[in-house]
Enzyme design. Structure first.
Site, PDB file in Angstrom:
ATOM      1  N   LEU D  77      42.435  35.760  51.100  1.00 61.17           N
ATOM      2  CA  LEU D  77      43.130  35.640  49.794  1.00 61.17           C
ATOM      3  C   LEU D  77      42.133  35.365  48.531  1.00 61.17           C
ATOM      4  CD1 LEU D  77      46.199  33.286  51.147  1.00 61.17           C
ATOM      5  CD2 LEU D  77      46.034  35.829  51.138  1.00 61.17           C
ATOM      6  N   CYS D  78      42.255  36.087  47.731  1.00 59.97           N
ATOM      7  CA  CYS D  78      41.428  35.879  46.530  1.00 59.97           C
ATOM      8  C   CYS D  78      41.657  34.366  45.613  1.00 59.97           C
ATOM      9  CB  CYS D  78      41.523  37.034  45.611  1.00 59.97           C
ATOM     10  SG  CYS D  78      40.838  36.622  43.936  1.00 59.97           S
TER      11      CYS D  78
END
Lengths: 102, 128, 130, 130, 102, 128
Positions: D77-78
């Site tokens: 996940l960024c």
């Protein structure tokens, strides 16, 4: 019985503006917000369409959205009135219902 | 929260405007949910299908291959909840090469020129 | 006049939540009542207290929370949309066996009936989305 | 072949996350390596463990988690997108002063560099979004 | 050097398909998925555009998305090949790069 | 996580395709972030602006009225990060009544017929 139609997408990206214009008529208003604000500009490929539609219905554009995108009121089509958020509220209040073309 | 009921007594005319395909986004499914709640609240409910919204009523939807729920049968059940006013725009069908025979339920087909009048008859417009 | 607002998109990805906020602010400034903001679909993502946006950017959740407390605006998250997207208050956590909750102050989770009620009771309903 | 996937939308609202999942599954079935699924923008919302979708519907988060554990797919996940949207693991909670975390098993939070790295190291990058 | 272009939105809703078609050429392929799957149908207003574009590029449609929307392979344009997810993977692998028109 | 660096040594040609307006969605801002990280990883970075993406480069953006950050100045700073290959499609400008003088930065204007060749020269396409 008048309806305030709200369009928020660019006519270059989505067909929601043309789909709205096909279904409205006399007494209706259209408010162009967010990415749709560029449809109010005088020099785009959609200007003719807006000019012809504005003979029947009244068009407004949300000024803060236009300015965010780097355009001033001088770039607008003559037939389009620019409003701020206070004007937006006023349009909601003075029409019988609001129809958002998402 | 399950058995909500509206005690206000006031009745308004709600128009649900459906303009998107089923499955690609959640809106078609959510529109049905809201329509059913609106009916349970004894509101006057109409549904309008224009643009890609007409695809929602297409027969033979088979979303098993993408592991989605097949909610299209719910349209057939709407009648049981007294949701009987389903309007479909003729031009939207025609552009897509669809005919009334392709649709899951009985609908009233109206010309595009009547859409404005329909909208004008309603108090609240919900867009999906 | 009595107004209600429907927000269909989460914060930051689309302008919808920002437009709704600016509209509600202007409506209150003009002396109108905003009886409810109903958050539907991805709109429920506005109601998590776990965001930490960059310091030089707007804090969308805190803006909504401030609005609720200062002007008594009812901020309602659709329960079914919350369940699909992971927005949880204490009750929902208990009910669904979750070990944490993430709802922000000023928001409450309730059913779609609250949207219908807003449609009935408000003079105008304005929808913001994608 | 070595593949990487980019997911730009959250669960349920758009088909993007579903399409990505079906694609990754098919790629693994065909014997390809899926080195990473990078979740960007609203895509990070796939990684919360707090969802409770209806029982007769697919459980998007659990499907991803199962994929990670069965096929060793790296689900990233960024971090900047997580901060704007309220996706939090233990470290991020500590760092940003949050009282809860919501990340699901099998996901990890990291920087955009992981997307660039996937672009460099994978033979193909496939993007799913709105 | 061939590119697999992926389009996922309905041509009735968004302009991404026409915007893609304007920028591709010989050797390129287009895969129609999700809401774009209906552009592969033979009876829509966009059929002509697809027929003419498929003289230069190769078109594919994702069958599970088509079926989800209630259409079978019989409704497809002749020039369009239908693939399942395994075929999707194969297309990705046999082209040099993938370009998603979001 | 702040000071990432890529140790792999391999260099690929990345093309960032920008097709949306600024502000209406987060993609323009995120594209810039990814471009800067890509450059920090010593990758070969080009940006292509087509369709509504050309609006991202419009001068005089003033998003204060909607309380957005004005990130448009970042385009001017790209050069400092060795991001120098900015391509803009001529037809996209023309349809919108825009000229190069309206743009914040120096760009290479290319005809639509050259877009395919540009895409074909790149290894990885990132769409925003």
């Amino acid at each position: 019985m008048s309806t305030l139609n709200i369009v928020n997408k660019s006519p270059f990206e989505k067909r929601s503006l043309e789909q709205c214009l096909k279904r409205i008529g006399e007494g209706d208003s259209v408010l162009l917000i967010e990415d749709a604000s560029v449809s109010a500009l005088s020099k785009t490929a959609y200007a003719e369409q807006l000019i012809s539609a504005s003979k029947l219905s009244k068009f407004y554009v949300l000024k803060p959205d236009l300015q965010a995108r780097g355009f001033s009121e001088e770039s607008l089509l003559d037939s389009i009135e620019s409003v701020d958020y206070d004007g937006f509220v006023n349009l909601v209040v003075t029409h019988d219902r609001v129809h958002s073309w998402l | 929260m399950e058995d909500e009921e509206y005690q206000g007594g006031e009745v308004k005319k709600f128009l649900y405007v459906n303009r998107r395909q089923p499955h690609g986004t959640v809106y078609a499914l959510e529109s049905l949910e809201t329509v059913l709640i609106g009916a349970a609240f004894d509101q006057d409910v109409s549904m309008l299908f224009i643009d890609d919204g007409v695809y929602q009523l297409k027969k033979e939807q088979a979303p098993e291959g993408i592991e989605f729920k097949n909610f299209s049968k719910t349209y057939r059940a709407l009648e049981m909840y007294d949701v009987e006013k389903l309007f479909v725009e003729r031009e939207s069908l025609e552009e897509r090469g669809l005919a009334v025979d392709d649709l899951l339920v009985d609908v009233e087909v109206i010309p595009g020129s009547d859409v404005k009048a329909l909208v004008d008859q309603h108090d609240v417009i919900l867009s999906f | 006049m009595k107004l209600a607002v429907l927000v269909n998109e989460g914060p930051y990805q689309h302008q919808a939540s920002d437009s709704a906020y600016q509209f509600v602010n202007a409506a209150l400034r003009a002396g109108h009542e905003v009886m409810r903001v109903f958050f539907y679909h991805d709109g429920v993502n506005n109601g998590t207290r776990l965001t930490t946006p960059p310091q030089d950017d707007r804090h969308i959740q805190k803006r909504w929370t401030a609005l609720a407390s200062e002007h008594n605006v009812d901020l309602v998250l659709c329960v079914a949309a919350c369940q699909r997207r992971g927005l949880v208050d204490e009750d929902e956590a208990k009910r669904n066996g979750k070990d944490a909750n993430n709802i922000a102050e000023g928001f409450r989770i309730s059913g779609l009936g609250q949207l219908i009620e807003a449609g009935v009771e408000a003079d105008r309903l304005v929808t913001f989305g994608d």
